[in-house]
Every structure is written in structure tokens, then in C-alpha cells.
Design a protein around this motif. Structure first.
Motif, PDB file in Angstrom:
ATOM      1  N   ALA A   1      32.054  31.142  42.924  1.00  0.00           N
ATOM      2  CA  ALA A   1      30.726  31.804  43.374  1.00  0.00           C
ATOM      3  C   ALA A   1      31.112  33.193  43.744  1.00  0.00           C
ATOM      4  CB  ALA A   1      30.021  31.306  44.431  1.00  0.00           C
ATOM      5  N   GLU A   2      32.212  33.623  42.957  1.00  0.00           N
ATOM      6  CA  GLU A   2      32.672  35.174  43.236  1.00  0.00           C
ATOM      7  C   GLU A   2      33.191  35.779  41.986  1.00  0.00           C
ATOM      8  OE1 GLU A   2      35.873  35.623  45.980  1.00  0.00           O
ATOM      9  OE2 GLU A   2      34.893  34.614  47.621  1.00  0.00           O
ATOM     10  N   LEU A   3      32.477  36.823  41.871  1.00  0.00           N
ATOM     11  CA  LEU A   3      33.069  37.795  40.796  1.00  0.00           C
ATOM     12  C   LEU A   3      34.427  37.967  40.652  1.00  0.00           C
ATOM     13  CD1 LEU A   3      30.239  40.610  40.764  1.00  0.00           C
ATOM     14  CD2 LEU A   3      30.622  38.429  38.987  1.00  0.00           C
ATOM     15  N   GLN A   4      35.098  37.720  39.535  1.00  0.00           N
ATOM     16  CA  GLN A   4      36.745  38.093  39.303  1.00  0.00           C
ATOM     17  C   GLN A   4      36.675  38.717  38.085  1.00  0.00           C
ATOM     18  OE1 GLN A   4      39.026  34.413  39.946  1.00  0.00           O
ATOM     19  NE2 GLN A   4      40.886  35.782  39.828  1.00  0.00           N
ATOM     20  N   PRO A   5      37.643  39.738  37.878  1.00  0.00           N
ATOM     21  CA  PRO A   5      37.719  40.423  36.543  1.00  0.00           C
ATOM     22  C   PRO A   5      39.205  39.599  36.068  1.00  0.00           C
ATOM     23  CG  PRO A   5      38.517  41.671  38.274  1.00  0.00           C
ATOM     24  CD  PRO A   5      37.904  40.793  38.793  1.00  0.00           C
ATOM     25  N   VAL A   6      39.028  39.761  34.880  1.00  0.00           N
ATOM     26  CA  VAL A   6      40.343  39.014  34.134  1.00  0.00           C
ATOM     27  C   VAL A   6      40.834  40.271  33.439  1.00  0.00           C
ATOM     28  CG1 VAL A   6      40.864  37.375  32.348  1.00  0.00           C
ATOM     29  CG2 VAL A   6      39.103  36.866  33.759  1.00  0.00           C
TER      30      VAL A   6
ATOM     31  N   THR B   1      64.742  52.792  39.313  1.00  0.00           N
ATOM     32  CA  THR B   1      63.893  51.964  38.705  1.00  0.00           C
ATOM     33  C   THR B   1      63.163  51.488  39.850  1.00  0.00           C
ATOM     34  OG1 THR B   1      65.258  51.106  36.943  1.00  0.00           O
ATOM     35  CG2 THR B   1      63.331  49.962  37.430  1.00  0.00           C
ATOM     36  N   VAL B   2      61.677  51.711  39.740  1.00  0.00           N
ATOM     37  CA  VAL B   2      60.944  51.333  40.925  1.00  0.00           C
ATOM     38  C   VAL B   2      59.543  50.359  40.320  1.00  0.00           C
ATOM     39  CG1 VAL B   2      61.353  53.260  42.380  1.00  0.00           C
ATOM     40  CG2 VAL B   2      59.359  53.332  40.532  1.00  0.00           C
ATOM     41  N   SER B   3      58.999  49.583  41.109  1.00  0.00           N
ATOM     42  CA  SER B   3      58.047  48.653  40.897  1.00  0.00           C
ATOM     43  C   SER B   3      56.888  48.665  41.644  1.00  0.00           C
ATOM     44  CB  SER B   3      58.495  47.223  40.382  1.00  0.00           C
ATOM     45  OG  SER B   3      58.808  46.653  41.855  1.00  0.00           O
ATOM     46  N   SER B   4      55.740  48.453  41.125  1.00  0.00           N
ATOM     47  CA  SER B   4      54.525  48.550  41.953  1.00  0.00           C
ATOM     48  C   SER B   4      53.527  47.554  41.534  1.00  0.00           C
ATOM     49  CB  SER B   4      54.019  49.816  42.015  1.00  0.00           C
ATOM     50  OG  SER B   4      52.662  49.786  42.770  1.00  0.00           O
ATOM     51  N   ASP B   5      52.823  46.942  42.314  1.00  0.00           N
ATOM     52  CA  ASP B   5      51.782  45.999  41.763  1.00  0.00           C
ATOM     53  C   ASP B   5      50.369  46.212  42.389  1.00  0.00           C
ATOM     54  OD1 ASP B   5      53.541  44.310  40.799  1.00  0.00           O
ATOM     55  OD2 ASP B   5      53.804  42.959  42.618  1.00  0.00           O
ATOM     56  N   ALA B   6      49.313  46.295  41.907  1.00  0.00           N
ATOM     57  CA  ALA B   6      47.931  46.406  41.913  1.00  0.00           C
ATOM     58  C   ALA B   6      47.043  45.414  41.829  1.00  0.00           C
ATOM     59  CB  ALA B   6      47.295  47.836  41.644  1.00  0.00           C
ATOM     60  N   ARG B   7      46.136  44.630  42.946  1.00  0.00           N
ATOM     61  CA  ARG B   7      45.398  43.611  42.635  1.00  0.00           C
ATOM     62  C   ARG B   7      43.914  43.988  42.708  1.00  0.00           C
ATOM     63  NH1 ARG B   7      46.468  38.109  43.159  1.00  0.00           N
ATOM     64  NH2 ARG B   7      44.647  36.927  43.559  1.00  0.00           N
ATOM     65  N   VAL B   8      43.061  43.584  41.801  1.00  0.00           N
ATOM     66  CA  VAL B   8      41.801  43.803  41.376  1.00  0.00           C
ATOM     67  C   VAL B   8      40.800  42.896  42.330  1.00  0.00           C
ATOM     68  CG1 VAL B   8      39.752  44.005  39.867  1.00  0.00           C
ATOM     69  CG2 VAL B   8      42.128  44.250  39.204  1.00  0.00           C
ATOM     70  N   VAL B   9      40.117  43.438  43.295  1.00  0.00           N
ATOM     71  CA  VAL B   9      39.471  42.640  44.320  1.00  0.00           C
ATOM     72  C   VAL B   9      37.936  43.202  44.139  1.00  0.00           C
ATOM     73  CG1 VAL B   9      38.821  41.879  46.564  1.00  0.00           C
ATOM     74  CG2 VAL B   9      41.393  42.067  45.855  1.00  0.00           C
ATOM     75  N   LEU B  10      37.022  42.607  43.714  1.00  0.00           N
ATOM     76  CA  LEU B  10      35.593  42.925  43.655  1.00  0.00           C
ATOM     77  C   LEU B  10      34.892  42.404  44.787  1.00  0.00           C
ATOM     78  CD1 LEU B  10      34.550  42.490  39.759  1.00  0.00           C
ATOM     79  CD2 LEU B  10      35.346  44.590  41.274  1.00  0.00           C
ATOM     80  N   SER B  11      34.186  43.241  45.545  1.00  0.00           N
ATOM     81  CA  SER B  11      33.472  42.664  46.773  1.00  0.00           C
ATOM     82  C   SER B  11      32.061  42.996  46.989  1.00  0.00           C
ATOM     83  CB  SER B  11      34.254  43.125  48.172  1.00  0.00           C
ATOM     84  OG  SER B  11      34.340  44.547  48.244  1.00  0.00           O
TER      85      SER B  11
ATOM     86  N   ALA C   1      36.576  45.643  31.556  1.00  0.00           N
ATOM     87  CA  ALA C   1      35.403  45.952  31.153  1.00  0.00           C
ATOM     88  C   ALA C   1      34.483  45.116  31.943  1.00  0.00           C
ATOM     89  CB  ALA C   1      35.135  45.981  29.766  1.00  0.00           C
ATOM     90  N   ALA C   2      33.264  45.499  31.972  1.00  0.00           N
ATOM     91  CA  ALA C   2      32.200  44.656  32.736  1.00  0.00           C
ATOM     92  C   ALA C   2      32.071  43.272  32.158  1.00  0.00           C
ATOM     93  CB  ALA C   2      30.806  45.207  32.825  1.00  0.00           C
ATOM     94  N   ALA C   3      32.171  43.139  30.753  1.00  0.00           N
ATOM     95  CA  ALA C   3      32.430  41.873  30.139  1.00  0.00           C
ATOM     96  C   ALA C   3      33.523  40.772  30.338  1.00  0.00           C
ATOM     97  CB  ALA C   3      32.256  42.116  28.479  1.00  0.00           C
ATOM     98  N   ASP C   4      34.710  41.508  31.111  1.00  0.00           N
ATOM     99  CA  ASP C   4      35.627  40.792  31.341  1.00  0.00           C
ATOM    100  C   ASP C   4      35.724  40.146  32.780  1.00  0.00           C
ATOM    101  OD1 ASP C   4      36.747  41.626  29.026  1.00  0.00           O
ATOM    102  OD2 ASP C   4      37.649  43.401  29.949  1.00  0.00           O
ATOM    103  N   VAL C   5      34.626  40.194  33.416  1.00  0.00           N
ATOM    104  CA  VAL C   5      34.161  39.801  34.677  1.00  0.00           C
ATOM    105  C   VAL C   5      33.630  38.205  34.501  1.00  0.00           C
ATOM    106  CG1 VAL C   5      33.002  39.998  37.084  1.00  0.00           C
ATOM    107  CG2 VAL C   5      34.108  41.962  35.639  1.00  0.00           C
ATOM    108  N   THR C   6      34.303  37.243  35.277  1.00  0.00           N
ATOM    109  CA  THR C   6      33.708  35.944  35.269  1.00  0.00           C
ATOM    110  C   THR C   6      33.331  35.442  36.706  1.00  0.00           C
ATOM    111  OG1 THR C   6      35.918  34.933  35.617  1.00  0.00           O
ATOM    112  CG2 THR C   6      35.265  35.422  33.419  1.00  0.00           C
ATOM    113  N   PHE C   7      32.631  34.480  36.881  1.00  0.00           N
ATOM    114  CA  PHE C   7      32.513  33.908  38.352  1.00  0.00           C
ATOM    115  C   PHE C   7      33.452  32.659  38.389  1.00  0.00           C
ATOM    116  CE2 PHE C   7      28.120  35.447  37.916  1.00  0.00           C
ATOM    117  CZ  PHE C   7      27.875  35.862  39.269  1.00  0.00           C
ATOM    118  N   VAL C   8      33.981  32.964  39.594  1.00  0.00           N
ATOM    119  CA  VAL C   8      35.078  31.812  39.911  1.00  0.00           C
ATOM    120  C   VAL C   8      34.850  31.582  41.491  1.00  0.00           C
ATOM    121  CG1 VAL C   8      37.675  31.388  40.578  1.00  0.00           C
ATOM    122  CG2 VAL C   8      36.887  32.744  38.767  1.00  0.00           C
TER     123      VAL C   8
END
Length: 141
Positions: A64-69, A131-141, A55-62
């Protein structure tokens, strides 16, 4: 010369059996490959959806960049809901093994499915667990 009469027919039958067996194994291998790619596509979609479970409340500054948690509970719930939507008519064919976030910005998903060959035969197993696996990373720009 009279003893060689009719000796071609057994050779034709043997080569026909070898050819049919090879064709059957090729069809089964293709079916297995397609099922694995289908499961990998589903895992990619589930991981992408789970990585957007913040959610928007889960985003922090790290630095000087926005980073979701990402919250591990929300990641798991979102992955499960997405998998149920994607499984559609056959929900028993795919199962969620795990959905987690190892670092807070990456959603890691592992799913499993069952493959059965197109025709049952003694040459191939009656089915395999994939069995398969996948990863997805959140990047805000």
C-alpha cells in the motif's frame, strides 16, 4: 671555548629543513583531504541524480505504498551524464567506475579521481588514485 664557535648555524639549518619538510607534508595531506572530499561530494550528487532516474510508469504499489523501481541501464546513463556535467572543465580528472542499483530502489555509484601533490618532491608519491562511493535511496512519501 674557541672550538664551539659557529656551532649554532648547522643546528638552525637542520631545524629549518625539518620545519620546511613538516610544512610541506602538512600542505600535501591537506590537499589530499580536500580532493577526497571534493570527489565524495561529486559522488553524492551523482548518486542522488541517478536515484531519480525513474519515470512515473516505473512506480509500483508495495504494501500500500508507492515504490519506484530503478532500471540499472537508466541509472548508469543518468550517472554518466551527471558526472560529465559536474566535471566541467576537467572531464579527465574524474571517472565513473560503476553505477548500479543493487535492490531496485538504491543507486550505488563509485567514482575515481587522481590526486597530485601541490609540489613534486621525493618525499611524497607523484600522485594517488582516489576511489569513493556513495549510495542514494529513493523514498516517496
Amino acid at each position: 671555548m674557541h672550538g664551539e664557535r659557529g656551532s649554532v648555524l648547522p643546528l638552525i639549518l637542520v631545524f629549518l629543513m625539518i620545519g620546511l619538510t613538516a610544512a610541506y607534508v602538512l600542505v600535501a595531506a591537506t590537499s589530499l583531504s580536500i580532493e577526497r572530499k571534493r570527489l565524495l561530494t561529486i559522488a553524492d550528487a551523482v548518486a542522488l541524480s541517478a536515484s531519480e532516474s525513474f519515470a512515473a510508469a516505473d512506480v509500483t504499489f508495495v504494501d500500500a505504498e508507492l515504490q519506484p523501481v530503478l532500471d540499472p541501464t537508466k541509472v548508469h546513463e543518468r550517472a554518466l551524464a551527471t558526472l560529465e556535467d559536474l566535471a566541467g572543465a576537467s572531464p579527465d580528472s574524474v571517472a565513473l567506475v560503476s553505477a548500479s542499483t543493487p535492490d531496485g530502489v538504491t543507486a550505488a555509484v563509485v567514482i575515481t579521481g587522481h590526486w597530485t601533490p601541490p609540489l613534486t618532491h621525493a618525499l611524497l608519491p607523484s600522485g594517488l588514485e582516489i576511489t569513493v562511493s556513495s549510495d542514494a535511496r529513493v523514498v516517496l512519501s
